[in-house]
Write an enzyme that holds these catalytic residues in place. Sequence first.
Site, short mmCIF file in Angstrom:
data_model
loop_
_atom_site.label_atom_id
_atom_site.label_comp_id
_atom_site.label_asym_id
_atom_site.label_seq_id
_atom_site.Cartn_x
_atom_site.Cartn_y
_atom_site.Cartn_z
N VAL A 166 0.84 -1.22 0.00
CA VAL A 166 0.00 0.00 0.00
C VAL A 166 0.87 1.26 0.00
CG1 VAL A 166 -1.84 1.24 1.20
CG2 VAL A 166 -1.87 -1.25 1.14
N GLY A 188 -1.47 -10.14 -3.04
CA GLY A 188 -1.25 -9.02 -2.11
C GLY A 188 -2.47 -8.65 -1.29
N GLU A 190 -3.06 -10.58 4.77
CA GLU A 190 -2.15 -9.99 5.76
C GLU A 190 -0.87 -10.81 5.79
OE1 GLU A 190 -3.03 -7.12 7.57
OE2 GLU A 190 -4.54 -7.27 6.02
N ASP A 240 -9.18 -9.70 11.18
CA ASP A 240 -9.19 -8.49 10.35
C ASP A 240 -10.61 -7.93 10.24
OD1 ASP A 240 -7.63 -6.88 8.16
OD2 ASP A 240 -9.45 -7.59 7.16
N LYS A 266 -12.14 -4.27 11.72
CA LYS A 266 -12.90 -3.34 10.87
C LYS A 266 -14.32 -3.15 11.42
CE LYS A 266 -10.14 -4.55 6.82
NZ LYS A 266 -9.99 -5.53 5.74
N1 HSE Z 1 -6.01 -8.58 4.33
C1 HSE Z 1 -7.00 -7.57 4.10
C2 HSE Z 1 -8.08 -8.16 3.22
C3 HSE Z 1 -6.37 -6.38 3.45
O1 HSE Z 1 -7.89 -9.25 2.69
O2 HSE Z 1 -9.13 -7.55 3.09
C4 HSE Z 1 -7.21 -5.16 3.46
O3 HSE Z 1 -7.51 -4.74 4.76
#
Ligand code: HSE
Length: 419
Positions: A14, A187, A190, A201, A205
């Site tokens: 990023v 990509g 994580e 994750d 969020k």
């Molecule tokens: N690893 C996270 C995903 C990256 O796959 O959404 C973005 O936050």
Amino acid sequence: MKKIGVALLGLGVVGGGTYEILTTKREYIKENDGLDIEVKAVLERNLDRVRELGIDEALVAKDIDEIVSNPDIHVVAEFFGGVEPARSFLIKALENGKSIVTANKEMFSKSWKDLEEAGKKGNAGLYFEASCVGGVPIIRTLTDAMQGNKMTSLKGIVNGTTNYILSRMSDEGVDYNTCLKSAQDLGYAEANPTADVDGFDSMYKNSILSSLAYKKRVPLDKIYREGISSVDVRDLEIGKELGYTMKLLAISKDDGKMTEARVHPAFLPAEHPLSAVKGSFNAVFIHGDNVDDVMLYGRGAGSLPTGSAIVSDIVFAGKNTTHRRFAFEDVEVDDSSFATDFITEYYLRFAVSNQGEALSKITALIEDNGVSVERAMTKGDDVIVVTSKSNESKMQAIVRVIERLSAVDCLGALVRIER
Ligand code: HSE
């Protein structure tokens, strides 16, 4: 023209995307936003990466102190991931009057209150659009477009890796590990993909988004969490036959008194708008008392989509002379305002030894407990049951009793059904 100096902490996927956008769109942003944004420093040990991006090595700072003491730097954008040293570096930046921009949902969801304090001290702002749902402007929607609403629910596919895995498993029948490997190569995942597949994750969020939606801190420990690592491709297939699509959902609800928040795989009716969200795409479906339903859709991960949100935040951080403060961060969390149970419909699959007997006993047991059985069938050595709504605690208790029936070997799957 107002000049904004930026420091980039980390030049990974990023960070690199952000540098690319800041470079290619420099003139465009000057024309449209009246800001000349220039990268004045980078904090990156890997000099090959610095060269690969075409960044002048003279911009490589020796440490964070060099950055926070530079009066030409106004905004510090962080791409390290993980809690430390990101947290300490950003607190230092804020205390020194530099606004921060971050995509780091783990650090942000765990440190929001401390960052807020540091921002107050240094009169600097916190910008974190990229922390949730990549390039999709869900944070700005919640903070700047819903003022006339009491938000009542949020349902989102907020993790690209797991959506990519579930979509490919479902559409192509590709196995879990192959899909995970591709998500890493692309990509999306994580550094440690357990954060994705075990739902951490999405939980980070969910905490950030629900706090903004309900103007109340929704701490991580109030969010029920389950990931996709034990999802069986069989249930994706049976679900499809029954008219459902499986998604890892971040869900929250708030009635003004009680808040409920959870992350787990769920079946959605195939016609639900979120069911159409495939691959690494993300979407969030929110409901406000006046606006009704709103859905935002787009790329939740990847270098340029997430870089797009970072650049937008840099523009806001650079333009704003006063920064938004999140007042709810000053309020103590009231444990009694968070639900400890929730209500959904259920899809249950049991591995059984005697199908006919198991089917009638399982359905009788569920109905005896006051929950209707909407569908029941046998499939190979399994019994599948779809129920009406029940409390989670009640359903877990029913399942424990069913598992003790002599005709039943074990629970194969329990999938909650959302609508
Ligand atoms: N690893 C996270 C995903 C990256 O796959 O959404 C973005 O936050």
